[in-house]
Design an enzyme around this catalytic site. Structure first.
Site, mmCIF file in Angstrom:
data_model
loop_
_atom_site.group_PDB
_atom_site.id
_atom_site.type_symbol
_atom_site.label_atom_id
_atom_site.label_comp_id
_atom_site.label_asym_id
_atom_site.label_seq_id
_atom_site.Cartn_x
_atom_site.Cartn_y
_atom_site.Cartn_z
ATOM 1 C CD GLU A 106 12.838 0.155 7.373
ATOM 2 O OE1 GLU A 106 12.565 0.824 6.375
ATOM 3 O OE2 GLU A 106 13.635 -0.796 7.352
ATOM 4 C CD GLU A 143 10.351 12.852 11.088
ATOM 5 O OE1 GLU A 143 9.215 12.415 11.307
ATOM 6 O OE2 GLU A 143 11.225 12.211 10.486
ATOM 7 C CB CYS A 154 13.359 8.979 7.641
ATOM 8 S SG CYS A 154 14.388 7.836 6.701
ATOM 9 C CE LYS A 178 -1.904 2.950 2.491
ATOM 10 N NZ LYS A 178 -1.823 4.157 1.653
HETATM 11 P P1 NAD Z 1 2.489 8.428 7.570
HETATM 12 O O1 NAD Z 1 2.716 7.659 8.808
HETATM 13 O O2 NAD Z 1 1.495 9.536 7.604
HETATM 14 O O3 NAD Z 1 2.018 7.480 6.374
HETATM 15 C C1 NAD Z 1 2.797 6.396 5.931
HETATM 16 C C2 NAD Z 1 1.897 5.361 5.289
HETATM 17 O O4 NAD Z 1 1.021 4.845 6.278
HETATM 18 C C3 NAD Z 1 1.004 5.888 4.156
HETATM 19 O O5 NAD Z 1 0.947 4.921 3.148
HETATM 20 C C4 NAD Z 1 -0.333 6.001 4.831
HETATM 21 O O6 NAD Z 1 -1.431 5.904 3.952
HETATM 22 C C5 NAD Z 1 -0.307 4.815 5.759
HETATM 23 N N1 NAD Z 1 -1.251 4.882 6.879
HETATM 24 C C6 NAD Z 1 -1.757 5.978 7.501
HETATM 25 N N2 NAD Z 1 -2.604 5.603 8.486
HETATM 26 C C7 NAD Z 1 -2.638 4.242 8.486
HETATM 27 C C8 NAD Z 1 -3.310 3.266 9.277
HETATM 28 N N3 NAD Z 1 -4.127 3.611 10.258
HETATM 29 N N4 NAD Z 1 -3.099 1.962 8.986
HETATM 30 C C9 NAD Z 1 -2.261 1.578 8.004
HETATM 31 N N5 NAD Z 1 -1.588 2.475 7.222
HETATM 32 C C10 NAD Z 1 -1.776 3.783 7.467
HETATM 33 O O7 NAD Z 1 3.921 8.941 7.132
HETATM 34 P P2 NAD Z 1 4.289 9.901 5.932
HETATM 35 O O8 NAD Z 1 3.898 11.303 6.277
HETATM 36 O O9 NAD Z 1 3.798 9.304 4.666
HETATM 37 O O10 NAD Z 1 5.885 9.753 5.918
HETATM 38 C C11 NAD Z 1 6.712 10.561 6.680
HETATM 39 C C12 NAD Z 1 7.248 9.818 7.874
HETATM 40 O O11 NAD Z 1 7.908 8.640 7.448
HETATM 41 C C13 NAD Z 1 8.273 10.613 8.628
HETATM 42 O O12 NAD Z 1 8.061 10.473 10.004
HETATM 43 C C14 NAD Z 1 9.580 9.972 8.212
HETATM 44 O O13 NAD Z 1 10.639 10.148 9.118
HETATM 45 C C15 NAD Z 1 9.186 8.555 8.082
HETATM 46 N N6 NAD Z 1 10.140 7.811 7.250
HETATM 47 C C16 NAD Z 1 10.944 6.882 7.846
HETATM 48 C C17 NAD Z 1 11.893 6.188 7.101
HETATM 49 C C18 NAD Z 1 12.789 5.146 7.725
HETATM 50 O O14 NAD Z 1 13.328 4.330 6.991
HETATM 51 N N7 NAD Z 1 12.977 5.131 9.032
HETATM 52 C C19 NAD Z 1 12.010 6.440 5.741
HETATM 53 C C20 NAD Z 1 11.177 7.391 5.164
HETATM 54 C C21 NAD Z 1 10.231 8.064 5.930
#
Ligand code: NAD
Length: 487
Positions: free
Chosen positions: A255, A383, A288, A180
């Site tokens: 992650e 963040e 991230c 997804k």
């Molecule tokens: P997010 O948590 O808002 O969304 C990530 C994904 O989760 C999306 O596909 C979203 O649709 C899905 N999602 C949202 N609610 C959900 C639920 N209840 N159940 C299942 N899936 C759900 O994050 P974002 O804004 O897309 O990404 C930014 C974040 O990701 C930042 O905090 C960043 O640091 C982190 N990030 C971490 C890494 C790593 O490898 N550690 C890499 C890239 C980004």
């Protein structure tokens, strides 16, 4: 809804990919390009029904794929890599249109890495050893069994790179997948489905469903047939997913976010340190791993700030499709709003903007450096996920480590020093999944990757990916003629 859209000359199917077929939904959501805010297209908006169908397809396809010999699985994954390489230009321009990151990075760095993800895990699979141990004549044979259907949920900041970092090892291990992608950047996942089908991946082995996490997420993560969930995204979403997965105790790999430090010691090569600091504006700071807290040793802070300001001020911000652009837009008006909220609250609390501190036209945010910030302030602890850095000073190693480690995160840390022994002492004390010394972002896929504290749960990479995506089984076989009662 129309079945496909044309994005910068590339046809992209906007429907889900379930069981080897394109599937529409009753509803859609609008995908926008961050470059100019224009609507790119209407995307199928999945919910519980699509989640059920996709997990069902993954469950049905699992026995066949799990039984496929490793060499054949590896061959197909290499064919997927070939397809990615053949379509690099198309993937690059679609990704840039969808998430606003630089076209030149997508062409030269990201898409080659996407192909490498498939090649690396295909090759690693063939090197995975089945270990044998012996106890009183009994052979303990340890095997890496495929676990089952995996749900992989990914964010928008590096969509295809982060998706394939999970898809490739999950498939290599013999699992089937429901991917997804994030709703703000769903397009390249759809192209990946096409590429995988052309490469000969059997129907149902890779499924792609689109939609809002709040609508489709729970049905995926609470499904009893799902054997692994790997999630990259924010801490609040991770909490919801962990709660949902708890119903079946489904193993999770998380992650998550970070607030990583860059420690600049007075003995560092200052030009290198400044380069490392300015690099944190890459992808408009939506990374991230970004070292968003600059911690600079007192005696060099003035000179560091002067050189940093000069270099950062020369960055060219604009259309990410232009070769000369260094910083593109932020992903979404909501993200822009969030970034500016953090900055304005910090300024109101007494921070000073050395550079930036404001929006620009469209979805662009000026590269920002804030100083006069307190360690316990929001801007230092939370963040931002935008082109916003803070600058603090320290004196000596103890204070450097204390400030560096004083957040709830532990994703990464970067140390700039000219003293190797200092580097060893300091890196040994830092809490972080990855620590760089006089470099940034370079990483071998054989090494473990993940975060400590609230930056994540578990590690992926090399053997650690197979640890997560496999059910390890120990088969103990008695020697010939073994008598269990009198052995
Ligand atoms: P997010 O948590 O808002 O969304 C990530 C994904 O989760 C999306 O596909 C979203 O649709 C899905 N999602 C949202 N609610 C959900 C639920 N209840 N159940 C299942 N899936 C759900 O994050 P974002 O804004 O897309 O990404 C930014 C974040 O990701 C930042 O905090 C960043 O640091 C982190 N990030 C971490 C890494 C790593 O490898 N550690 C890499 C890239 C980004």
């Amino acid at each position: 809804m129309s079945e496909s859209i044309t994005v910068a000359g590339v046809s992209v199917d906007t429907r889900h990919w379930i069981g080897g077929r394109r599937v529409a939904s009753a509803g859609t959501f609008t995908d926008h390009s961050p470059i100019d805010g224009s609507a790119v297209g209407e995307i199928a908006r999945g919910g519980p029904d699509e989640a059920e169908a996709a997990v069902g397809a993954a469950r049905d396809a699992f026995p066949g794929w799990a039984a496929t010999p490793r060499a054949e699985r590896a061959r197909i994954l290499h064919a997927v890599a070939d397809g990615v390489e053949k379509r690099t230009e198309e993937l690059a321009i679609v990704e840039t249109t969808d998430n606003g990151a630089l076209l030149r990075s997508h062409r030269r760095g990201v898409m080659p890495r996407v192909a490498h993800n498939f090649r690396f895990f295909a090759d690693w699979l063939l090197r995975l050893d089945h270990e044998d141990f012996e106890t009183r004549g009994h052979t303990n044979h340890v095997s890496w069994d495929p676990a089952g259907p995996c749900v992989l949920i990914t964010p928008w900041n590096a969509p295809l790179m982060l998706a394939t970092w999970k898809v490739a090892p999950a498939l290599a291990a013999g699992n089937t997948v429901v991917l997804k992608p994030a709703e703000w950047s769903p397009l390249t996942a759809s192209l990946l489905a096409d590429i995988a089908a052309e490469a000969g991946l059997p129907a149902g082995v890779l499924n792609v469903v689109q939609g809002y996490g709040s609508e489709i997420g729970d049905a995926l993560t609470s499904h009893p047939d799902v054997r692994r969930i790997s999630f990259t995204g924010s801490v609040p979403t991770a909490r919801r997913i962990a709660a949902s997965a708890a119903a079946n105790l489904t193993p999770l790999s998380l992650e998550l976010g970070g607030k990583s430090p860059l420690l600049v010691f007075a003995d560092a090569d200052l030009d290198l340190a400044v380069d490392l600091a300015v690099e944190q504006y890459d992808n408009a700071g939506q990374v991230c791993l970004a070292a968003t807290r600059l911690l600079v040793e007192e005696p060099v802070v003035e000179e560091f700030t002067r050189r940093f300001t000069e270099k950062a001020s020369a960055l060219r911000q604009g259309d990410p499709r232009d070769e000369g652009t260094d910083i593109g837009p932020t992903i979404h008006p909501r993200q822009l709003e969030k970034i500016d909220g953090f900055v304005q609250r910090a300024l109101a609390a007494g921070a000073r903007a050395v550079i930036g501190g404001h929006r620009k036209d469209g979805q662009y945010y000026a590269p920002t450096l804030l100083t006069d910030v307190a360690q316990d302030s929001e801007i230092v602890q939370e963040e931002v996920f935008g082109p916003v850095l803070t600058l603090q000073t320290f004196t000596g190693e103890d204070e450097a480590v204390r400030l560096a480690d004083d957040t709830r995160f532990g994703l990464a840390a970067t140390v700039a020093t000219g003293d190797r022994e200092r580097a060893e002492r300091v890196t040994a004390r830092l809490v972080a999944g990855t620590v760089w010394v006089n470099c940034f972002f370079v990483r071998d896929l054989q090494a473990p990757f993940g975060g400590s504290r609230q930056s994540g749960v578990g590690r992926e990479g090399g053997t650690w990916s197979f640890d997560f995506y496999c059910d390890l089984k120990n088969t103990v076989t008695a020697p010939e003629g073994w008598d269990q009662d009198h052995g």
